[in-house]
Write an enzyme that holds these catalytic residues in place. Structure first.
Site, PDB file in Angstrom:
ATOM      1  N   GLU A 111       1.062  -1.115   0.346  1.00  0.00           N
ATOM      2  CA  GLU A 111      -0.120   0.101   0.165  1.00  0.00           C
ATOM      3  C   GLU A 111       0.892   1.523  -0.114  1.00  0.00           C
ATOM      4  O   GLU A 111       1.885   1.468   0.634  1.00  0.00           O
ATOM      5  CB  GLU A 111      -0.900  -0.092   0.881  1.00  0.00           C
ATOM      6  CG  GLU A 111      -1.269  -1.356   1.500  1.00  0.00           C
ATOM      7  CD  GLU A 111      -2.766  -1.534   3.326  1.00  0.00           C
ATOM      8  OE1 GLU A 111      -2.637  -0.219   3.264  1.00  0.00           O
ATOM      9  OE2 GLU A 111      -2.734  -2.556   3.201  1.00  0.00           O
ATOM     10  N   LYS A 113       1.954   4.602   1.332  1.00  0.00           N
ATOM     11  CA  LYS A 113       1.987   5.053   3.032  1.00  0.00           C
ATOM     12  C   LYS A 113       1.302   6.654   2.942  1.00  0.00           C
ATOM     13  O   LYS A 113       2.175   7.643   2.186  1.00  0.00           O
ATOM     14  CB  LYS A 113       3.145   5.403   3.436  1.00  0.00           C
ATOM     15  CG  LYS A 113       3.290   5.992   5.166  1.00  0.00           C
ATOM     16  CD  LYS A 113       4.612   5.041   5.772  1.00  0.00           C
ATOM     17  CE  LYS A 113       4.573   5.841   7.042  1.00  0.00           C
ATOM     18  NZ  LYS A 113       3.722   6.816   7.846  1.00  0.00           N
ATOM     19  N   ASP A 115       0.952  10.579   3.997  1.00  0.00           N
ATOM     20  CA  ASP A 115       1.042  11.556   4.949  1.00  0.00           C
ATOM     21  C   ASP A 115      -0.019  12.416   5.508  1.00  0.00           C
ATOM     22  O   ASP A 115       0.488  13.344   5.322  1.00  0.00           O
ATOM     23  CB  ASP A 115       2.312  11.875   4.162  1.00  0.00           C
ATOM     24  CG  ASP A 115       3.203  12.961   5.241  1.00  0.00           C
ATOM     25  OD1 ASP A 115       2.878  12.321   5.667  1.00  0.00           O
ATOM     26  OD2 ASP A 115       3.997  13.675   4.809  1.00  0.00           O
ATOM     27  N   TYR A 225      -7.785  -0.132   7.007  1.00  0.00           N
ATOM     28  CA  TYR A 225      -7.044  -0.857   8.200  1.00  0.00           C
ATOM     29  C   TYR A 225      -8.643  -1.517   8.224  1.00  0.00           C
ATOM     30  O   TYR A 225      -9.269  -0.052   9.302  1.00  0.00           O
ATOM     31  CB  TYR A 225      -6.391  -0.372   8.565  1.00  0.00           C
ATOM     32  CG  TYR A 225      -5.807  -1.740  10.094  1.00  0.00           C
ATOM     33  CD1 TYR A 225      -6.347  -2.807  10.228  1.00  0.00           C
ATOM     34  CD2 TYR A 225      -5.304  -1.568  11.273  1.00  0.00           C
ATOM     35  CE1 TYR A 225      -5.668  -4.562  11.319  1.00  0.00           C
ATOM     36  CE2 TYR A 225      -4.679  -2.569  12.247  1.00  0.00           C
ATOM     37  CZ  TYR A 225      -4.868  -3.655  11.782  1.00  0.00           C
ATOM     38  OH  TYR A 225      -4.602  -4.989  13.355  1.00  0.00           O
ATOM     39  N   LYS A 311       9.982   4.229   3.418  1.00  0.00           N
ATOM     40  CA  LYS A 311      10.326   5.631   3.620  1.00  0.00           C
ATOM     41  C   LYS A 311      10.737   5.993   2.556  1.00  0.00           C
ATOM     42  O   LYS A 311      11.758   5.389   1.887  1.00  0.00           O
ATOM     43  CB  LYS A 311      10.873   6.023   4.378  1.00  0.00           C
ATOM     44  CG  LYS A 311       9.735   6.230   6.378  1.00  0.00           C
ATOM     45  CD  LYS A 311       8.904   6.552   5.987  1.00  0.00           C
ATOM     46  CE  LYS A 311       9.271   8.225   6.867  1.00  0.00           C
ATOM     47  NZ  LYS A 311       8.034   8.688   7.187  1.00  0.00           N
ATOM     48  N   CYS A 406      24.864  43.950  10.300  1.00  0.00           N
ATOM     49  CA  CYS A 406      23.941  43.861   9.890  1.00  0.00           C
ATOM     50  C   CYS A 406      24.259  44.137   8.282  1.00  0.00           C
ATOM     51  O   CYS A 406      24.459  45.479   8.372  1.00  0.00           O
ATOM     52  CB  CYS A 406      23.010  44.807  10.631  1.00  0.00           C
ATOM     53  SG  CYS A 406      21.507  44.850  10.407  1.00  0.00           S
ATOM     54  N   CYS A 409      22.432  48.019   8.614  1.00  0.00           N
ATOM     55  CA  CYS A 409      22.248  49.369   8.963  1.00  0.00           C
ATOM     56  C   CYS A 409      23.767  49.603   9.342  1.00  0.00           C
ATOM     57  O   CYS A 409      23.689  50.182  10.181  1.00  0.00           O
ATOM     58  CB  CYS A 409      21.383  49.427  10.297  1.00  0.00           C
ATOM     59  SG  CYS A 409      22.048  48.119  11.799  1.00  0.00           S
ATOM     60  N   CYS A 424      21.826  41.343  14.961  1.00  0.00           N
ATOM     61  CA  CYS A 424      21.628  42.876  15.251  1.00  0.00           C
ATOM     62  C   CYS A 424      21.153  43.722  16.362  1.00  0.00           C
ATOM     63  O   CYS A 424      20.259  43.576  16.342  1.00  0.00           O
ATOM     64  CB  CYS A 424      21.160  43.506  13.547  1.00  0.00           C
ATOM     65  SG  CYS A 424      21.447  45.395  14.029  1.00  0.00           S
ATOM     66  N   CYS A 430      17.506  49.985  13.300  1.00  0.00           N
ATOM     67  CA  CYS A 430      18.110  49.073  11.989  1.00  0.00           C
ATOM     68  C   CYS A 430      16.350  49.132  11.507  1.00  0.00           C
ATOM     69  O   CYS A 430      15.596  48.503  12.060  1.00  0.00           O
ATOM     70  CB  CYS A 430      18.461  47.337  12.566  1.00  0.00           C
ATOM     71  SG  CYS A 430      18.552  46.525  11.571  1.00  0.00           S
TER      72      CYS A 430
HETATM   73  S1  IVH Z   1      -1.709   1.117   9.135  1.00  0.00           S
HETATM   74  C1  IVH Z   1      -0.863  -2.226  12.162  1.00  0.00           C
HETATM   75  N1  IVH Z   1      -1.422   1.646   6.267  1.00  0.00           N
HETATM   76  O1  IVH Z   1       1.356   5.594   9.323  1.00  0.00           O
HETATM   77  C2  IVH Z   1      -0.921  -0.619  11.217  1.00  0.00           C
HETATM   78  N2  IVH Z   1      -0.505   3.152   8.536  1.00  0.00           N
HETATM   79  O2  IVH Z   1       3.287   4.654  11.677  1.00  0.00           O
HETATM   80  C3  IVH Z   1      -0.965   0.624  11.063  1.00  0.00           C
HETATM   81  N3  IVH Z   1      -0.202   5.028   7.468  1.00  0.00           N
HETATM   82  O3  IVH Z   1       0.333   6.061  12.081  1.00  0.00           O
HETATM   83  C4  IVH Z   1      -1.327   1.175  10.755  1.00  0.00           C
HETATM   84  N4  IVH Z   1      -0.199   4.807   4.940  1.00  0.00           N
HETATM   85  O4  IVH Z   1      -0.771   7.550  10.371  1.00  0.00           O
HETATM   86  C5  IVH Z   1      -1.628   1.599   8.056  1.00  0.00           C
HETATM   87  N5  IVH Z   1      -0.962   2.060   3.949  1.00  0.00           N
HETATM   88  C6  IVH Z   1      -1.526   2.755   5.364  1.00  0.00           C
HETATM   89  C7  IVH Z   1      -0.557   3.946   5.987  1.00  0.00           C
HETATM   90  C8  IVH Z   1      -0.833   3.846   7.423  1.00  0.00           C
HETATM   91  C9  IVH Z   1       0.147   5.749   6.191  1.00  0.00           C
HETATM   92  C10 IVH Z   1       0.547   5.596   8.305  1.00  0.00           C
HETATM   93  C11 IVH Z   1      -0.811   5.992  10.343  1.00  0.00           C
HETATM   94  C12 IVH Z   1       0.389   5.666  11.190  1.00  0.00           C
HETATM   95  C13 IVH Z   1       1.285   5.648  10.351  1.00  0.00           C
HETATM   96  C14 IVH Z   1       2.690   4.222  10.867  1.00  0.00           C
END
Ligand code: IVH
Length: 668
Positions: A111, A113, A115, A225, A311, A406, A409, A424, A430
């Site tokens: 999946e 991640k 942000d 989830y 990451k 600075c 001034c 400064c 200034c």
């Molecule tokens: S699963 C135990 N899936 O990442 C499973 N988390 O450090 C926990 N996050 O706090 C979450 N995309 O805010 C999961 N596809 C994804 C995610 C995801 C972003 C965030 C979530 C969580 C942090 C994990």
């Protein structure tokens, strides 16, 4: 059909159209038709208040009533994921899983991640009942009212779906890039501080006390989830696909794989493709698909053994450093800025990057003409991470050294102990410091003379009309207007706003003066404790340090400010013009010491005052308000529906719980 039946029919239809629009992106009616149905429903609901429903489609627009958040203990703790940064670490995870399952075959769900900030949504009988932030993983804030305004979160699942009677679904709340950029443009125009990234913006928005603000900001949500006792399948992927059919927004990027190579291919694909997504992502998440296998693998103290995050590297580009320039802020702090050849980075053209301070700059060992690596991580302001060594040649340009004087001034810069910045010291001479102080003085939370923007201040300063903020009170309409009707009208408005600022209460005046380290909260504390500027000016270092929240740096800064003869003169001029330099009779009359030495926690929903009003009352009577219960808590001011976790903790520690009425009686 009765009008009551029509209400139900409209609600169902609007939920469906909402789903078609926000989840499927394929509306079947025009926006106008949608609005007409919504208006019809809203009119009917007004006529039948007994049919009110917090999950009605009309509730998506929110309200501007102020609300407080209750903490809510998660039914199942919200864990975080451990991070990996390269493919070798991903391989280690894969092999650990394989070992943990004793060689049994397994599938991995890949999946994105997202942000943003995580959220837990609870549904009963197909209705959204509660939305809770992650908080500390054990308990979070109940932000249901705000979450109801997010259009891609279903309030009512389509009838006939095979959803379990009760379940929890978790996901990420996000602010799409377009909403984020529009929001920051507006904030810039209003001279409000900008959000550094969409995550901060989403988080700030979700904690807003007014649901109408949330509705306006256009948040989005992806769910990732599904939890509960009666789930459709053993497979995590299969459960999410089913949840998609119930009306939830599940990312199309999600896929199920078996081998490490397939995982690597997913990583590589999304490392580039994520740049075209409407929302911010900072990596990918890998999860063992079978929930049975997840249970076998279990978890460590903080995170599951069955999932991991990878990451993405922040995007980097190489470009040429041309020059370092310096900015002088309101406090005199000097910030170095790198000016570079323009380069395309994460969708924007970058020309400048902050170098923070002298130490940061020195550590980079920059020379003019160097190729430098610029990076834009989660933040909007790019930074230089290193000199690109591949390009370093024998004859490098001139080494960049931090300036001694600075740039505005010419004063010799100074450095205060324990601080990274050079300053400064020419506070009164200034220009950017003078103008910055005036800008701060007129700002909304200070004197609120909001018709005076930075350009106007620049202009007045250049024309010699103002040299400090006390000069504002001597301005006349004639001086400001020049020619033309509109100019006269806007000049009158400005003069009126300046006149009105004489009613601004002392605590905000104290903040407006711009004494270093005296922010809004400190100003309030000082105003309440000393009651007038004269008493504060006479205060000794010891007296200041006796106040709980005042440390050495603040106390010294206050003493230094009042010792300066120029400042004493400023105060006298403000006094002569009628600016409030002491607490009003009303505030004084409302003060007491009845709660002196008491530390009080507020919990629950109140009938007579808002939570903020209670906070203010506690301060007015010399008490201290804190957020969490500890052995130091004197008592809890409890309204209706105090959180069960808090109640239990209070009982365990033997801390008294006081009702709203008892509290009001106590302070008289
Ligand atoms: S699963 C135990 N899936 O990442 C499973 N988390 O450090 C926990 N996050 O706090 C979450 N995309 O805010 C999961 N596809 C994804 C995610 C995801 C972003 C965030 C979530 C969580 C942090 C994990």
């Amino acid at each position: 059909m009765t009008e009551q039946d029509r209400i139900l029919q409209l609600r169902e239809a609007l939920h469906r159209h909402n789903y078609n629009y926000y989840i499927l992106n394929t509306p079947t009616i025009s926006d106008r038709e949608f609005d007409e149905l919504l208006r019809e429903l809203s009119d009917l609901e007004a006529r039948y208040p007994e049919m009110a429903d917090p999950n009605s489609p009309t509730q998506r627009v929110g309200s501007d009533l102020s609300q407080d958040f209750e903490t809510f203990a998660h039914v199942r703790p919200m864990l975080s994921l451990s991070n990996t940064y390269n493919k070798a670490e991903v391989a280690e995870f894969y092999h650990r899983v394989s070992e943990g399952l004793a060689g049994e075959s397994f599938e991995i769900c890949c999946e994105l991640k997202f942000d943003g900030l995580s959220i837990a949504l609870h549904y009963e009988d197909g209705r959204l009942m509660r939305a809770v932030t992650r908080g500390d993983g054990v308990q979070g804030d109940d932000v249901t009212a705000n979450v109801r305004t997010i259009r891609s979160i279903p309030l009512q699942l389509a009838p006939g779906g095979n959803w379990p009677r009760s379940f929890e679904i978790r996901g990420e709340i996000l602010m799409p890039w377009t909403s984020f950029e529009a929001l920051n443009r507006e904030r810039e125009a209003r001279e409000e501080p900008l959000f550094a990234n969409p995550r901060n913006a989403a988080s700030g928005t979700l904690k807003s006390k007014q649901t109408a603000v949330v509705a306006e900001r256009r948040l989005d949500a992806y769910l990732y989830y599904l939890l509960g006792d009666e789930l459709p399948a053993d497979g995590h992927y299969e459960n999410l696909e089913t949840a998609r059919t119930w009306g939830f927004k599940v990312s199309d990027a999600m896929c199920k794989v078996k081998t490490l190579d397939e995982i690597y291919a997913f990583i590589d694909r999304w490392d580039t493709e994520r740049k075209n997504l409407p929302v911010a992502t900072d990596g990918i998440v890998l999860k063992v698909n079978s929930m049975r296998q997840q249970r076998t693998l279990g978890m460590t103290a903080k995170s599951p053994r069955w999932a991991i995050a990878y990451k993405f590297q922040a995007e980097q580009q190489s470009t040429v450093l041309r020059e370092v320039t310096y900015q002088v802020g309101r406090t005199g702090a000097v910030t170095p800025v790198a000016n570079m050849d323009p380069v395309q980075l994460s969708g924007t053209v970058v020309r400048r990057a902050t170098l923070h301070n002298a130490d940061f700059m020195a550590a980079l060992d920059l020379h003019v003409g160097d190729h430098v690596l610029v990076e834009k991580g989660g933040e909007i302001i790019p930074k230089i991470v290193a000199v690109d060594e591949a390009f370093i040649t024998a004859e490098r340009g001139q080494k960049v050294e931090f300036i001694r004087r600075c740039p505005e001034c010419g004063a010799e810069l100074v450095r205060y102990e324990g601080e990274a910045a050079w300053y400064c010291p020419n506070e009164s001479g200034c220009p950017p410091q003078i103008k910055g102080r005036i800008e701060h003085f007129v700002s909304r939370r200070a004197m609120n003379i909001d018709t005076l923007g930075p350009e106007t201040i620049d202009d007045f300063y250049a024309r010699g009309l103002i040299r400090d903020y006390a000069d504002l009170y001597d301005l006349t309409v004639d001086q400001l207007s020049g020619f033309g009707d509109t100019r006269i009208r806007s000049a009158r408005k400005t003069i009126q706003a300046i006149e009105d600022s004489k009613q601004v209460p002392f605590e905000r005046v104290l903040f407006a003066l711009g004494i270093r380290f005296v922010g809004e909260t400190v100003a309030k504390t000082l105003a309440r404790r000393f009651r007038s500027i004269d008493a504060l000016a006479r205060a000794s270092l010891d007296e200041l340090l006796q106040i709980n929240t005042i440390g050495q740096a603040i106390a010294e800064s206050v003493i230094r400010w009042f010792q300066d003869a120029d400042n004493a003169f400023l105060v006298e001029r403000l006094r002569a013009r009628g600016v409030q330099l002491q607490l009003s009779e009303q505030v004084l009359a409302e003060q007491s010491d009845r709660l002196a030495g008491k530390t009080i926690v507020i919990s629950g929903v109140f009938a007579h005052h808002s939570r903020d009003e209670y906070k203010a009352l506690i301060e007015q009577h010399g008490g201290k308000n804190t957020g969490s219960i500890s052995a130091k808590t004197s008592f809890i001011l409890a309204g209706e529906n105090m959180g069960p976790a808090k109640l239990e903790k209070a009982q365990k520690l033997g801390i008294p719980v006081m009702s709203e009425d008892e509290f009001l009686a106590l302070i008289g």
